[in-house]
Structures are given as C-alpha cells and as structure tokens.
Scaffold this motif. Structure first.
Motif, PDB file in Angstrom:
ATOM      1  N   ARG A 168       8.748  -9.832 -32.198  1.00 46.33           N
ATOM      2  CA  ARG A 168       9.218 -11.181 -32.499  1.00 46.33           C
ATOM      3  C   ARG A 168      10.265 -11.163 -33.607  1.00 46.33           C
ATOM      4  N   ASP A 169      10.005 -10.385 -34.637  1.00 46.50           N
ATOM      5  CA  ASP A 169      10.968 -10.306 -35.736  1.00 46.50           C
ATOM      6  C   ASP A 169      12.307  -9.775 -35.255  1.00 46.50           C
ATOM      7  N   LEU A 170      12.251  -8.765 -34.410  1.00 44.22           N
ATOM      8  CA  LEU A 170      13.498  -8.164 -33.951  1.00 44.22           C
ATOM      9  C   LEU A 170      14.257  -9.127 -33.031  1.00 44.22           C
ATOM     10  N   VAL A 171      13.530  -9.773 -32.132  1.00 47.08           N
ATOM     11  CA  VAL A 171      14.196 -10.699 -31.215  1.00 47.08           C
ATOM     12  C   VAL A 171      14.804 -11.863 -31.987  1.00 47.08           C
ATOM     13  N   ARG A 172      14.112 -12.275 -33.039  1.00 54.23           N
ATOM     14  CA  ARG A 172      14.618 -13.394 -33.831  1.00 54.23           C
ATOM     15  C   ARG A 172      15.978 -13.071 -34.446  1.00 54.23           C
ATOM     16  N   GLN A 173      16.201 -11.789 -34.688  1.00 55.22           N
ATOM     17  CA  GLN A 173      17.494 -11.391 -35.248  1.00 55.22           C
ATOM     18  C   GLN A 173      18.586 -11.333 -34.183  1.00 55.22           C
ATOM     19  N   GLY A 174      18.228 -11.669 -32.971  1.00 56.77           N
ATOM     20  CA  GLY A 174      19.238 -11.742 -31.924  1.00 56.77           C
ATOM     21  C   GLY A 174      19.471 -10.450 -31.175  1.00 56.77           C
ATOM     22  N   VAL A 175      18.746  -9.410 -31.517  1.00 58.52           N
ATOM     23  CA  VAL A 175      18.922  -8.140 -30.814  1.00 58.52           C
ATOM     24  C   VAL A 175      17.855  -8.001 -29.731  1.00 58.52           C
ATOM     25  N   THR A 176      18.102  -7.103 -28.811  1.00 59.07           N
ATOM     26  CA  THR A 176      17.088  -6.748 -27.822  1.00 59.07           C
ATOM     27  C   THR A 176      16.672  -5.329 -28.128  1.00 59.07           C
ATOM     28  N   PRO A 177      15.604  -5.175 -28.900  1.00 54.12           N
ATOM     29  CA  PRO A 177      15.256  -3.845 -29.409  1.00 54.12           C
ATOM     30  C   PRO A 177      14.765  -2.927 -28.294  1.00 54.12           C
ATOM     31  N   THR A 178      14.912  -1.633 -28.510  1.00 52.80           N
ATOM     32  CA  THR A 178      14.310  -0.674 -27.596  1.00 52.80           C
ATOM     33  C   THR A 178      12.811  -0.624 -27.869  1.00 52.80           C
TER      34      THR A 178
ATOM     35  N   THR B 228      17.138 -14.756 -24.816  1.00 51.08           N
ATOM     36  CA  THR B 228      16.465 -13.517 -24.429  1.00 51.08           C
ATOM     37  C   THR B 228      15.334 -13.792 -23.446  1.00 51.08           C
ATOM     38  N   MET B 229      14.543 -14.806 -23.742  1.00 54.95           N
ATOM     39  CA  MET B 229      13.401 -15.105 -22.871  1.00 54.95           C
ATOM     40  C   MET B 229      13.874 -15.571 -21.492  1.00 54.95           C
ATOM     41  N   LEU B 230      14.926 -16.372 -21.490  1.00 58.63           N
ATOM     42  CA  LEU B 230      15.467 -16.823 -20.207  1.00 58.63           C
ATOM     43  C   LEU B 230      15.935 -15.631 -19.376  1.00 58.63           C
ATOM     44  N   ARG B 231      16.611 -14.719 -20.038  1.00 55.95           N
ATOM     45  CA  ARG B 231      17.086 -13.539 -19.313  1.00 55.95           C
ATOM     46  C   ARG B 231      15.917 -12.706 -18.799  1.00 55.95           C
TER      47      ARG B 231
ATOM     48  N   PHE C 162      35.287  -0.195 -13.361  1.00 54.36           N
ATOM     49  CA  PHE C 162      34.471  -1.174 -14.070  1.00 54.36           C
ATOM     50  C   PHE C 162      33.788  -0.479 -15.242  1.00 54.36           C
ATOM     51  N   PRO C 163      33.861  -1.075 -16.405  1.00 52.77           N
ATOM     52  CA  PRO C 163      33.343  -0.397 -17.596  1.00 52.77           C
ATOM     53  C   PRO C 163      31.842  -0.182 -17.541  1.00 52.77           C
ATOM     54  N   ASN C 164      31.123  -1.011 -16.800  1.00 53.30           N
ATOM     55  CA  ASN C 164      29.675  -0.846 -16.710  1.00 53.30           C
ATOM     56  C   ASN C 164      29.170  -1.529 -15.439  1.00 53.30           C
ATOM     57  N   LYS C 165      27.933  -1.318 -15.184  1.00 55.03           N
ATOM     58  CA  LYS C 165      27.308  -1.868 -13.977  1.00 55.03           C
ATOM     59  C   LYS C 165      27.428  -3.385 -13.938  1.00 55.03           C
ATOM     60  N   ARG C 166      27.269  -4.004 -15.100  1.00 51.58           N
ATOM     61  CA  ARG C 166      27.322  -5.450 -15.156  1.00 51.58           C
ATOM     62  C   ARG C 166      28.672  -5.969 -14.660  1.00 51.58           C
TER      63      ARG C 166
ATOM     64  N   LEU D 188      23.128 -11.713 -15.043  1.00 52.90           N
ATOM     65  CA  LEU D 188      24.194 -10.882 -15.598  1.00 52.90           C
ATOM     66  C   LEU D 188      24.981 -11.639 -16.661  1.00 52.90           C
ATOM     67  N   SER D 189      25.196 -12.926 -16.425  1.00 49.32           N
ATOM     68  CA  SER D 189      25.971 -13.682 -17.400  1.00 49.32           C
ATOM     69  C   SER D 189      25.219 -13.793 -18.723  1.00 49.32           C
ATOM     70  N   LEU D 190      23.891 -13.722 -18.664  1.00 50.24           N
ATOM     71  CA  LEU D 190      23.101 -13.804 -19.894  1.00 50.24           C
ATOM     72  C   LEU D 190      23.036 -12.472 -20.612  1.00 50.24           C
ATOM     73  N   GLU D 191      23.396 -11.393 -19.928  1.00 46.71           N
ATOM     74  CA  GLU D 191      23.303 -10.085 -20.560  1.00 46.71           C
ATOM     75  C   GLU D 191      24.486  -9.790 -21.470  1.00 46.71           C
ATOM     76  N   ALA D 192      25.482 -10.665 -21.438  1.00 42.73           N
ATOM     77  CA  ALA D 192      26.644 -10.439 -22.285  1.00 42.73           C
ATOM     78  C   ALA D 192      26.264 -10.635 -23.745  1.00 42.73           C
ATOM     79  N   GLU D 193      26.910  -9.897 -24.585  1.00 37.30           N
ATOM     80  CA  GLU D 193      26.743 -10.122 -26.015  1.00 37.30           C
ATOM     81  C   GLU D 193      27.462 -11.405 -26.405  1.00 37.30           C
ATOM     82  N   ALA D 194      27.029 -11.972 -27.501  1.00 37.15           N
ATOM     83  CA  ALA D 194      27.633 -13.238 -27.937  1.00 37.15           C
ATOM     84  C   ALA D 194      29.137 -13.100 -28.101  1.00 37.15           C
TER      85      ALA D 194
END
Lengths: 230, 230
Positions: free
Chosen positions: A24-34, A105-108, B53-57, B109-115
């Motif tokens: 949760r902390d990581l997602v809150r920062q806007g990243v998608t952590p490994t 993130t959750m929507l995706r 294409f630079p990536n799969k997306r 795919l459109s949601l996978e883009a970075e901000a």
DNA sequence: GTCATCGTGGTACTTGAGTCCCACAAGGCC
DNA sequence: GGCCTTGTGGGACTCAAGTACCACGATGAC
C-alpha cells in the motif's frame, strides 16, 4: 482451508499485514513495485510473498486504498436529494483525486484479469454504491426498487475513476473540469430519473428503451441499418 | 527522422503493416500475444518487431481496431436530436460489444503508460466525439460552443467502454442491461443540457457547480467537513 | 559486374514474474 | 533438555520483456 487460516494464524496474520502495508505504501507513491521490492519493504522474502499471494496482481489488489468512511455526506446534510447527491459526488471525486495514482493502478489491475476469473473474483468493490444510495434516500419512494438501483448504478458509472481517466487522458480536460462535468452529469441523471424512470433490466429483449415514444422506432433499428465495419 | 521513413521506406512500410495486421488479428481473438508470437505471425523476427515498436505496448496500441465508419447514424436519420442521439449510442454500444476484447485490451494498455508519457501521446482517440456531435447537430444552436462541447464529452464519458466495463465487471449486470443504462443516461444528459447548460470550464475556481441555487452551499463545503480517510 | 549501404535475423544478455525444492529455525509439546 | 511441526529463506529453474551486438543478404549506385 486457506493457507493463512491454518496453523500459527497470528504469525501469518502479521506477515500478511506487513506485505499489504508495504504494498500500500509503495502504490501510494504512484509506483508499481516489483514483488521483490514489496517483499523487501515488508522485510520478508520473495518466496514468502508468493506464499500469501498467487501473483503480483493479487498482492497489489490487496493493497487497495482503505476508505473507512461509511458516508460521504457532510456533518449536517441537506434535505434536498439533489443537494445531497452533489455533496456526495463532490466529496467522492475529491477522494478519487486524492488517491488517483492508486485508483489508476487498481483499475489497471482489474482489467488484467482473464475473462474466466473476472466472474469469480469480487474485485474493486467500493463503497460508492452505498454512499450514493444514502444521498438519494429521499427519492427511494418515487421509484421502484429496481429503478432506484439502476439510477445508483448509472450515477456511479458516470462519476467514477473510469470517467475521470477518460476525460483527463483522452479528452484532455483538467481534473477540475472533469469533476465539474461528472457533478453536472450526476445531477442530470437524478433529474431524469425523477421524470422518466431508468430502464428496468432484463424483462424482455426490448428492455432499456427510454420511455419516449419518439424513440421507439430507433430502438427497433435492426442491425442491418447500422454502419458496418470493414 | 523516424526509422520507418528513412531509406527503403516502402519495404519498411510492408514490414510495419505485417506487424500491425498480425497484432490486430491476435488481439481480435481476445488474447494478448507476446512480441515473439506477433512477430512470428507477421513472419518477421522478434528483433525486427522491436525495431518498429519500442515495446510490446506500443505494438499492440498500433493494432487498435480500425473503425472506418464516419457516422453512426442510420441511413435515414431522424430529425429529433434525442432520437438521433439514441440511435448513435445504440450503434456505438453495439460496436463496442462487438469488439469488446480489443476495447478492453486498449483500455488496459492506455492505463499502463507512465504519467509523463500520457501527456505526450495521443492515445485511444476514437471517433465517438464526432459521432455524438453529429447526432446533436440540431441542438448546437441552443448552447454555446463550450457548453456543446462539454455535453458531448459528458455523453462520451458515460457511454464508453470504461462505463460498460464497470457496469459488467463490478456492478455485475448483463451487457444488455449495461447498454440500456448508458442509453438512458445519454438521454438524461441531453435533456438536462437543454434545460440547464453544462458547466463552462475553467473560468473561475467555482466553475462547475450545477446552476441550482440550493447547491451553492454544498459546492462551497470546505475540505474540513469532508469525511477523512485514516 | 563490384561495392557500400541498409534492412533483417540470430544470438546472447539482463531483469522481473512465477514455480519448485530443500535447508533452517522458531514455535509448541513431552 | 529433546523432538516434531510449521513458517520462512534461499537457490535454481522457466519464460517473456527488452537491449546490444554481429553476421548475412538484398538493394541501389557506379
């Protein structure tokens, strides 16, 4: 019996909580952590993370932002249903924008599910339905149970993160304008429901037409008259 | 100069077309192919696919379903704007459901883009805006240019794949009911616009309030009175 | 014809997702 | 104390995304 309830369940509970909190902390920062990053942040091993969640998606879904509020109405809510609805929509939208990175993130993640498991898992179920229904309590009597439910759904479909994302990303308007638009839309739906009831679902193949005589012939437009794709 | 326009451009064009066509065919089947699968289907090597294409997306985004139709109106369109709009929404929804797998893939795919890159790339821009605007041509005179644009946006936000996905996946209603609901919603927005204009964007910090006096005090509700998250 | 250019294919590499197996250590039980 | 259960850590593996490098072959200019 699921893994986490058998055996030393309190120890497992601590481990699971550590994982979810870290995610949760990581997602809150806007990243998608490994998974490895999440596990490291939770001070457990990657292997253990996979013992609790079958894949990264499940782990991040469990990190869905917790909204404790049981109501979106202000302290002294107005009586007028339209005013109540607007207050709820405004607060709901503000909450969405506050947690926009997580919401996206959750929507995706919810879209990454296969069709088969979409049926099974109750994903992304929020409290918006309850909040909207509470706002509209005053119009419950004007509509049938089904119509009321349909109205709530149509409002939720119009004001959610999905609509915001489209308005901002694709239409290119500002977040403030997007929220203004969804608030206006919610009012429109309420007004219309109090005049013309929402469609009652699944009674016949012709269900769903607006009860507007002039629309009948359109609703019956056969597929052959539709534009066709090449 | 981009890679594909320099040098032997016709050969490159053939290669690129083969890749996009292969990707489109695979996405149409509801799968999200690997780059290697797509390259094999296009009879080129994986390395070459990454040259284009630079990536799969990016590869899959280029496979966005082609909708050639320039109009969603039937052959002899009605005059009444409400009837025209309902015809367009019905046809648009049918088209969305016809290509649902692809629409879902593109949305994901459109949601996978970075901000950062979301601002740059014009993703997923469809023709829905034009189709809706065409349906509503008759009400153009009743509204200002801005208001008309806002109405079109709010309708599009309400009837798109995003709303369908939420109604089907999360709310759990059938696809037919979801379409019925979006058609009803579109009518509601149109009706409301012909009575109370949509919010004009970004003129002041208070923009976007429904022009309903009883709502004023709600719109001004300060953040402190909002429910707070823990 | 020859030759340099240019598009392509193949190979090798890194990284993260996900799986499997085994060793170890902390808990409870006697 | 010893013993067995059980949660955990770590290593090794496969697969796909993405990158880098080099060799082959076709094209176009002379």
């Amino acid at each position: 019996m699921p893994y986490e309830l058998a055996g030393r369940s309190s120890q497992k509970h601590r481990t699971r909580t550590a994982l979810v909190t870290a995610a949760r902390d990581l997602v809150r920062q806007g990243v998608t952590p490994t998974v490895e990053e999440t596990a490291a942040a939770a001070a457990v091993s990657r292997t253990t993370a996979y013992r609790y969640f079958p894949n990264k998606r499940a782990l991040l879904l469990a990190a869905h932002p917790e909204i404790a509020a049981t109501s979106m109405l202000p302290a002294n809510p107005p009586e007028d249903p339209a005013a109540r609805l607007d207050a709820v929509v405004a607060n709901f939208s503000a909450m969405i924008l506050d947690t926009e990175a997580q919401q996206r993130t959750m929507l995706r993640l919810s879209l990454e599910a296969e069709a088969a498991e979409r049926d099974a898992l109750p994903l992304r179920q929020g409290r918006a339905i309850a909040w909207i229904a509470e706002a509209l309590d005053g119009v419950r009597g004007e509509l049938s149970e089904k119509q009321f439910g349909q109205l709530v759904l149509s409002i939720r479909a119009t004001i959610g993160i999905e609509a915001i994302v489209w308005l901002v990303d694709v239409a290119g308007i500002s977040r403030n304008d997007a929220v203004a638009l969804t608030r206006w839309s919610a009012q429109a739906l309420l007004q219309r429901a109090r005049t013309v009831a929402p469609p009652t679902p699944s009674r016949s193949s012709k269900q769903g037409r607006p009860s507007n005589a002039s629309l009948d012939r359109i609703s019956n437009t056969p597929a052959a008259t539709r534009p066709t794709r090449p």
